[in-house]
Motif scaffolding. Structure first.
Motif, mmCIF file in Angstrom:
data_model
loop_
_atom_site.group_PDB
_atom_site.id
_atom_site.type_symbol
_atom_site.label_atom_id
_atom_site.label_comp_id
_atom_site.label_asym_id
_atom_site.label_seq_id
_atom_site.Cartn_x
_atom_site.Cartn_y
_atom_site.Cartn_z
ATOM 1 N N THR A 144 63.191 83.332 47.628
ATOM 2 C CA THR A 144 63.858 83.489 46.330
ATOM 3 C C THR A 144 63.654 84.883 45.738
ATOM 4 O O THR A 144 64.401 85.285 44.845
ATOM 5 C CB THR A 144 63.355 82.430 45.330
ATOM 6 O OG1 THR A 144 61.938 82.559 45.173
ATOM 7 C CG2 THR A 144 63.675 81.029 45.818
ATOM 8 N N GLN A 145 62.660 85.624 46.224
ATOM 9 C CA GLN A 145 62.427 86.971 45.706
ATOM 10 C C GLN A 145 63.348 88.003 46.342
ATOM 11 O O GLN A 145 63.687 89.012 45.724
ATOM 12 C CB GLN A 145 60.972 87.376 45.915
ATOM 13 C CG GLN A 145 59.987 86.599 45.062
ATOM 14 C CD GLN A 145 58.586 87.199 45.123
ATOM 15 O OE1 GLN A 145 58.378 88.309 45.622
ATOM 16 N NE2 GLN A 145 57.616 86.461 44.615
ATOM 17 N N THR A 146 63.724 87.779 47.590
ATOM 18 C CA THR A 146 64.545 88.753 48.303
ATOM 19 C C THR A 146 65.924 88.218 48.664
ATOM 20 O O THR A 146 66.831 89.004 48.950
ATOM 21 C CB THR A 146 63.854 89.191 49.605
ATOM 22 O OG1 THR A 146 63.770 88.055 50.492
ATOM 23 C CG2 THR A 146 62.459 89.723 49.333
ATOM 24 N N GLY A 147 66.072 86.907 48.698
ATOM 25 C CA GLY A 147 67.328 86.299 49.135
ATOM 26 C C GLY A 147 67.436 86.214 50.639
ATOM 27 O O GLY A 147 68.427 85.692 51.176
ATOM 28 N N ASN A 148 66.420 86.705 51.354
ATOM 29 C CA ASN A 148 66.451 86.708 52.809
ATOM 30 C C ASN A 148 65.961 85.384 53.379
ATOM 31 O O ASN A 148 65.283 84.606 52.714
ATOM 32 C CB ASN A 148 65.587 87.843 53.361
ATOM 33 C CG ASN A 148 66.119 89.206 52.983
ATOM 34 O OD1 ASN A 148 67.315 89.361 52.741
ATOM 35 N ND2 ASN A 148 65.244 90.193 52.916
ATOM 36 N N THR A 149 66.282 85.161 54.633
ATOM 37 C CA THR A 149 65.821 83.980 55.361
ATOM 38 C C THR A 149 64.634 84.356 56.220
ATOM 39 O O THR A 149 64.609 85.430 56.840
ATOM 40 C CB THR A 149 66.948 83.406 56.242
ATOM 41 O OG1 THR A 149 68.031 83.019 55.403
ATOM 42 C CG2 THR A 149 66.465 82.199 57.031
ATOM 43 N N LEU A 150 63.644 83.479 56.264
ATOM 44 C CA LEU A 150 62.460 83.661 57.098
ATOM 45 C C LEU A 150 62.366 82.498 58.073
ATOM 46 O O LEU A 150 62.485 81.334 57.678
ATOM 47 C CB LEU A 150 61.193 83.699 56.239
ATOM 48 C CG LEU A 150 59.856 83.666 56.997
ATOM 49 C CD1 LEU A 150 59.619 84.990 57.724
ATOM 50 C CD2 LEU A 150 58.697 83.366 56.041
ATOM 51 N N LEU A 151 62.145 82.811 59.340
ATOM 52 C CA LEU A 151 61.837 81.798 60.344
ATOM 53 C C LEU A 151 60.328 81.802 60.555
ATOM 54 O O LEU A 151 59.759 82.828 60.949
ATOM 55 C CB LEU A 151 62.556 82.092 61.657
ATOM 56 C CG LEU A 151 62.165 81.222 62.860
ATOM 57 C CD1 LEU A 151 62.501 79.755 62.610
ATOM 58 C CD2 LEU A 151 62.852 81.721 64.135
ATOM 59 N N PHE A 152 59.680 80.677 60.269
ATOM 60 C CA PHE A 152 58.233 80.572 60.399
ATOM 61 C C PHE A 152 57.930 79.494 61.423
ATOM 62 O O PHE A 152 58.357 78.341 61.287
ATOM 63 C CB PHE A 152 57.598 80.226 59.053
ATOM 64 C CG PHE A 152 56.090 80.298 59.042
ATOM 65 C CD1 PHE A 152 55.440 81.493 58.765
ATOM 66 C CD2 PHE A 152 55.320 79.169 59.303
ATOM 67 C CE1 PHE A 152 54.048 81.575 58.752
ATOM 68 C CE2 PHE A 152 53.940 79.233 59.289
ATOM 69 C CZ PHE A 152 53.303 80.436 59.016
ATOM 70 N N MET A 153 57.165 79.854 62.456
ATOM 71 C CA MET A 153 56.858 78.956 63.562
ATOM 72 C C MET A 153 55.347 78.768 63.662
ATOM 73 O O MET A 153 54.579 79.712 63.451
ATOM 74 C CB MET A 153 57.404 79.520 64.877
ATOM 75 C CG MET A 153 58.870 79.913 64.813
ATOM 76 S SD MET A 153 59.476 80.704 66.345
ATOM 77 C CE MET A 153 59.633 79.259 67.430
ATOM 78 N N ASN A 154 54.927 77.568 64.018
ATOM 79 C CA ASN A 154 53.501 77.241 64.082
ATOM 80 C C ASN A 154 53.244 76.388 65.319
ATOM 81 O O ASN A 154 53.976 75.421 65.577
ATOM 82 C CB ASN A 154 53.088 76.484 62.817
ATOM 83 C CG ASN A 154 51.634 76.036 62.850
ATOM 84 O OD1 ASN A 154 50.777 76.669 63.462
ATOM 85 N ND2 ASN A 154 51.350 74.920 62.193
ATOM 86 N N THR A 155 52.189 76.728 66.063
ATOM 87 C CA THR A 155 51.910 75.983 67.286
ATOM 88 C C THR A 155 50.414 75.882 67.541
ATOM 89 O O THR A 155 49.596 76.532 66.869
ATOM 90 C CB THR A 155 52.617 76.646 68.489
ATOM 91 O OG1 THR A 155 52.602 75.747 69.605
ATOM 92 C CG2 THR A 155 51.910 77.950 68.891
ATOM 93 N N HIS A 156 50.054 75.063 68.529
ATOM 94 C CA HIS A 156 48.672 74.878 68.969
ATOM 95 C C HIS A 156 48.735 74.656 70.471
ATOM 96 O O HIS A 156 49.148 73.589 70.928
ATOM 97 C CB HIS A 156 48.048 73.676 68.257
ATOM 98 C CG HIS A 156 46.580 73.528 68.485
ATOM 99 N ND1 HIS A 156 45.847 72.483 67.979
ATOM 100 C CD2 HIS A 156 45.690 74.291 69.182
ATOM 101 C CE1 HIS A 156 44.578 72.594 68.329
ATOM 102 N NE2 HIS A 156 44.472 73.697 69.066
#
Length: 332
Positions: free
Chosen positions: A172-184
């Motif tokens: 909401t601060q930049t209007g950009n999209t972020l892809l966040f991935m998490n694994t183990h």
């Protein structure tokens, strides 16, 4: 602004990408100051930043007693998250009961759970809006729920499954999209001992292959999910040394925040090398480089401003057998 800024014991300097801001670290405090360059009467427009983190919180087990028990540690985990104010965080080894507790205490965060496996993702509700999410299994059948590593990756089936979970978030601060991935990633342990009649050494060799194949799969999915342009962060407990094939594969595709040239040059890296502490807080333990197994990788439109392994106890209680890792990024 520039003429109003004074410093002592400067540790490092770095410009923002557009050279409108000079970042200055102070050695003693570890603080990062922003010096806005240009007209002293001009309005100050802060550079937008984002704190991403990875945290293996250690699952609930009867083997953990005293200060290691979850009922003792859980308030410390919450305090740490609140103290450092992560914008987005990937948890590993979180059980359903642990996630229920975290959600009840961290009301400022939204959570995405797998429904199958232990990794989950949380983000500040005031900062991000969820656009999409998904998961895939680290196996030759990545879209089959509970799929376990086996043929054709290795000549034995490991009797447990692991995933990579991801979310797409609108900032909401930049209007950009972020892809966040998490694994183990997979590791030899008593939980898979004796699989296929293999010895510990033989099974660990298979696990090395599984981690490498898992990295290859995650990279392929990161490329397709991001479209080759969306800012992407991958975090996780990689259960391996940074020189292992899987991590070398990650580093060939992503940037590894620990090795990022800006952070190396400016010295904006804090805390011990090790991220796995094995419930030990000694200097000897922290100096073992091969215990840096929790990583933050990134790609496309992100500039790291600082990297920190949070080597911190609360009331002499260690929050987990892993130290969390946080990277602050400058975002356009």
């Amino acid at each position: 602004v520039g003429t109003a800024a004074t410093f002592r014991n400067i540790g490092g300097l770095m410009f923002s990408p557009d050279e409108s801001v000079l970042y200055v670290t102070e050695q003693e405090s570890g603080f990062v100051r922003e010096v806005f360059l240009g007209n002293a009467d001009a309005s100050v427009v802060p550079v937008k930043k984002m704190k991403a983190a990875t945290f293996n919180i250690r699952f609930i087990t009867d083997k953990d007693t005293g200060d290691r028990a979850w009922d003792v540690r859980k308030t410390k985990v919450v305090r740490l998250i609140q103290d450092y104010g992560f914008d987005v965080i990937g948890f590993q080894e979180s059980t359903s009961d642990q996630r229920t507790y975290l959600k009840s205490q961290l009301s400022a965060y939204s959570f995405q759970e797998s429904g199958y496996e232990e990794p989950c993702i949380a983000w500040k509700s005031s900062r991000f809006t969820k656009l999409d999410w998904g998961q895939f299994w680290l196996s030759p059948n990545p879209d089959t729920p509970n799929s376990k590593p086996g043929s054709p990756w290795i000549d034995v089936t490991i009797p447990r499954s692991r995933i990579c979970i991801w979310v797409k978030l609108r900032d909401t601060q930049t209007g950009n999209t972020l892809l966040f991935m998490n694994t183990h990633l997979e590791v030899y342990s008593s939980g898979i001992a004796g699989t296929g009649g293999l010895t510990q050494d033989e099974l660990e060799e298979r696990c090395v292959t599984v981690r490498d194949k898992s990295a290859e799969l995650i990279i392929a999915r990161a490329g397709s999910l991001s479209g080759g342009s969306i800012p992407t962060i991958l975090v996780g407990d990689m259960n391996s040394a940074t020189t292992e094939a899987g991590n070398e594969r990650f580093k060939a595709f992503f940037s590894d925040a620990y090795y990022d040239d800006l952070l190396v040059d400016t010295g904006w890296k804090y805390g011990p090398i090790a991220t796995y502490n094995a419930w030990s807080d000694t200097d000897e333990q922290a100096a073992k480089w091969y215990h840096r197994m929790d990583d933050v990788y990134f790609k496309w439109g992100l500039v790291p401003a600082s990297y920190r392994v949070i080597h911190r106890n609360y009331d002499d209680v260690m929050p987990s057998d892993h130290w969390p890792v946080t990277v602050e990024f400058i975002v356009n």
